[in-house]
Design a protein around this motif. Structure first.
Motif, PDB file in Angstrom:
ATOM      1  N   ARG A  52       0.840  -1.217   0.000  1.00  0.00           N
ATOM      2  CA  ARG A  52       0.000   0.000   0.000  1.00  0.00           C
ATOM      3  C   ARG A  52       0.864   1.252   0.000  1.00  0.00           C
ATOM      4  NH1 ARG A  52      -4.467  -1.448   4.419  1.00  0.00           N
ATOM      5  NH2 ARG A  52      -2.579  -2.220   5.349  1.00  0.00           N
ATOM      6  N   ALA A  53       1.874   1.250   0.890  1.00  0.00           N
ATOM      7  CA  ALA A  53       2.757   2.428   0.959  1.00  0.00           C
ATOM      8  C   ALA A  53       3.544   2.577  -0.334  1.00  0.00           C
ATOM      9  CB  ALA A  53       3.701   2.293   2.145  1.00  0.00           C
ATOM     10  N   ARG A  94       2.617   1.974  -3.209  1.00  0.00           N
ATOM     11  CA  ARG A  94       1.777   2.445  -4.319  1.00  0.00           C
ATOM     12  C   ARG A  94       1.794   3.967  -4.463  1.00  0.00           C
ATOM     13  NH1 ARG A  94      -1.765   1.275  -7.571  1.00  0.00           N
ATOM     14  NH2 ARG A  94      -3.612   2.174  -6.595  1.00  0.00           N
ATOM     15  N   VAL A  95       2.278   4.666  -3.450  1.00  0.00           N
ATOM     16  CA  VAL A  95       2.276   6.133  -3.567  1.00  0.00           C
ATOM     17  C   VAL A  95       3.226   6.605  -4.662  1.00  0.00           C
ATOM     18  CG1 VAL A  95       1.616   6.493  -1.164  1.00  0.00           C
ATOM     19  CG2 VAL A  95       4.027   6.564  -1.791  1.00  0.00           C
ATOM     20  N   VAL A  96       4.249   5.771  -4.975  1.00  0.00           N
ATOM     21  CA  VAL A  96       5.146   6.128  -6.071  1.00  0.00           C
ATOM     22  C   VAL A  96       4.612   5.460  -7.336  1.00  0.00           C
ATOM     23  CG1 VAL A  96       7.517   6.085  -6.904  1.00  0.00           C
ATOM     24  CG2 VAL A  96       7.073   6.148  -4.462  1.00  0.00           C
ATOM     25  N   PRO A  97       4.332   6.229  -8.394  1.00  0.00           N
ATOM     26  CA  PRO A  97       3.821   5.600  -9.620  1.00  0.00           C
ATOM     27  C   PRO A  97       4.765   4.505 -10.095  1.00  0.00           C
ATOM     28  CG  PRO A  97       3.748   7.979  -9.798  1.00  0.00           C
ATOM     29  CD  PRO A  97       4.486   7.672  -8.542  1.00  0.00           C
ATOM     30  N   ILE A 137       3.865  14.647  -6.021  1.00  0.00           N
ATOM     31  CA  ILE A 137       3.391  13.569  -5.139  1.00  0.00           C
ATOM     32  C   ILE A 137       3.988  13.756  -3.746  1.00  0.00           C
ATOM     33  CG2 ILE A 137       3.658  11.077  -4.713  1.00  0.00           C
ATOM     34  CD1 ILE A 137       3.212  10.712  -7.736  1.00  0.00           C
TER      35      ILE A 137
END
Lengths: 299, 225
Positions: free
Chosen positions: A15-16, A18-21, A205
């Motif tokens: 989940r964490a 996923r913050v980076v594309p 982001i």
């Protein structure tokens, strides 16, 4: 504490992360660079280990032996050979000494003159093989004694050509290790560039993450994990390809000389397994450092 | 809760705010108004530490913001929910993931937040849009999603910068209603807006203080509002 921090940073958190594309040229760059560098590192390691083995072999095989050459007229050769053997028998540090037979001498010359060399018709000196023992051979003292008692004797303790060869092998080994260090440095530089590019491309982001209360550790961790695992997978592929290349090299043989011995032997085969881990460690350090710097810049 | 004492802010050689003093008490409701470029966004950014004052002192929850390191600043921002005018989202993540982002970054994503998240999205009227990506959302949906994200950690203060800037009147009323509900839950709410009609409409539902920025200074607005 630091070990725990590193484990926390590397622990997969889908989940964490996923913050980076997930896509972008930096992903391909990291995979390619780590793969190519691991491939090269395998060969540098093989070169270094082979050179080390060669240096050890030359040093040990040749250090314990010497050769005495009797350059005397044919009618005196047997007498001088016998005299030299007597001298050697009384010399401390000589474990054994024996005159080579005519067949052995012919075999030594066969590569140059063929197998049917008529040794008796040629002024070929008689060779005496000396095997050193404890407490070691005093070559200077032996030379002086031979000069007095066996005028046609010339002692060759191999040091004249052994030392440059061993030095060359040591230099090759050093070059191998330097290559590995350079490969590591180049990998770090390329991954730092890729990480910086990725951080810059994802500045928005990062801004959003900061606005919602993300600590630098969380943001850096997402990038560090991404780059470390990519570098690891790239290095695994590169190492496997490198090992395949080494396996395809010709088997070590005396006829082939040094080049055919360029590979891994025995427990050495385990060492390339360290390359992906080192690659990942380099990527971890490079990305962590780049991320900390960039996040400071962006604040 | 948040206190500004004689705060000035300059940027690029020009002074944007001068000698601003303000106290945001727990549970209070403030409108911040003024023409475009007056410094409303700047003042909000000063309140949550996105900008640091050139002079004066800003304290949030008893801490001088200027003395906080980056980690402490992150913790502060978890206590202040911000709704931006441009509603920045991570476009590769779904609406639900974007709204849950504050939970994720604060390490609370595992606290069986699924039901709470669904409830929150239903509260802002986005219960059926959880899997949509931000580019698929309308302006009003984005504003409501931004509001949901701002309050998911149950912050003490909600700062909203032109939250109704990109939506029609009906949607702006809906958003105002949500912000008023938050205030009734005990949250301190500050809304920066240049839309005086919105303020007039809201004042009949909530006890609000209206502040106006003009000539780089902060004034209490008159009864004309």
């Amino acid at each position: 504490m630091i070990g725990q921090d590193i484990r926390t940073l590397l622990r997969r958190d889908t989940r964490a992360d996923r913050v980076v594309p997930p896509t972008g040229f930096t992903a391909h760059l990291t995979l390619f660079v780590s793969g190519a560098m691991a491939f090269l590192a395998v060969f540098a390691l093989a070169l270094s280990l082979a050179a080390g083995r060669l240096a050890d072999r030359w040093a040990s095989e040749l250090a314990g032996a010497a050769t005495l050459r009797i350059n005397a007229p044919v009618e005196q050769r047997a007498a001088q050979t016998q005299a030299a053997l007597e001298v050697l028998k009384q010399t401390p540090g000589v474990a054994s000494a024996r005159a080579l037979s005519a067949e052995e001498q012919a075999a030594l010359l066969a590569p140059w003159f063929g197998p049917d060399l008529p040794l008796d018709t040629l002024p070929v000196p008689q060779l005496i093989e000396i095997i050193e023992g404890e407490p070691g051979l005093d070559t200077m003292g032996l030379r002086l004694r031979l000069a007095a008692e066996v005028p046609g004797a010339v002692l060759d303790d191999h040091s004249r050509w052994r030392e440059p060869l061993v030095d060359a092998a040591h230099s090759l080994r050093r070059l191998g290790w330097i290559s590995i260090l350079l490969i590591g440095g180049a990998t770090a530089a390329m991954i730092t560039l890729a990480a910086n590019a990725s951080l810059a491309a994802n500045a928005q982001i990062i801004e959003v993450l900061r606005q919602v209360g993300a600590r630098d550790r969380f943001i850096a961790g997402a990038f560090v994990r991404r780059f470390t695992w990519r570098a690891f997978f790239g290095a695994v592929v590169g190492t496997i390809l490198g090992l395949t290349g080494v396996l395809l090299l010709p088997e070590a043989s005396d006829a082939g000389g040094f080049l055919t011995g360029l590979g891994f032997q025995g427990a050495d085969w385990v060492l390339p397994a360290v390359i992906p881990v080192l690659g990942a460690a380099v990527a971890f350090a490079a990305t962590w450092s780049a991320a900390r710097r960039k996040l400071k810049e962006l604040s | 809760m948040i206190e500004l004492e004689n705060v000035s802010y300059s940027y690029g050689g020009g002074e944007l705010l001068r000698d601003v003093s303000l106290q945001l008490q727990p549970g209070s409701f403030h409108f911040l108004t003024g023409p475009s470029g007056a410094g409303k966004t700047t003042l909000l950014k000063l309140c949550y530490g996105a900008l640091l004052a050139t002079s004066g002192r800003i304290a949030a929850f008893g801490e001088d913001i200027a003395r906080l390191d980056r980690d402490q600043m992150a913790l502060l921002r978890r206590r202040i929910g911000v709704v931006h005018q441009d509603c920045r989202f991570l476009d590769h993540m779904t609406l639900a993931e974007n709204v849950a982002l504050p939970l994720m970054v604060s390490g609370r994503a595992d606290e069986s937040h699924g039901a709470d998240l669904a409830e929150l999205l239903t509260w802002v009227g986005l219960g059926s849009r959880m899997d949509a990506l931000p580019p698929e959302l309308s302006g009003g949906e984005r504003q409501r999603a931004a509001l949901a994200r701002a309050v998911i950690l149950s912050p003490d203060v909600v700062l909203a910068d032109e939250p109704t800037g990109n939506v029609d009147w009906e949607m702006s009323q809906r958003l105002m209603q949500l912000l008023i509900e938050l205030n009734r839950m005990g949250k301190t709410v500050v809304i920066a807006t240049h839309d005086l009609s919105l303020i007039r409409a809201a004042k009949s539902h909530v006890q609000a203080r209206v502040l106006r920025i003009s000539q780089r200074r902060l004034h209490l607005a008159g009864a004309d509002l």
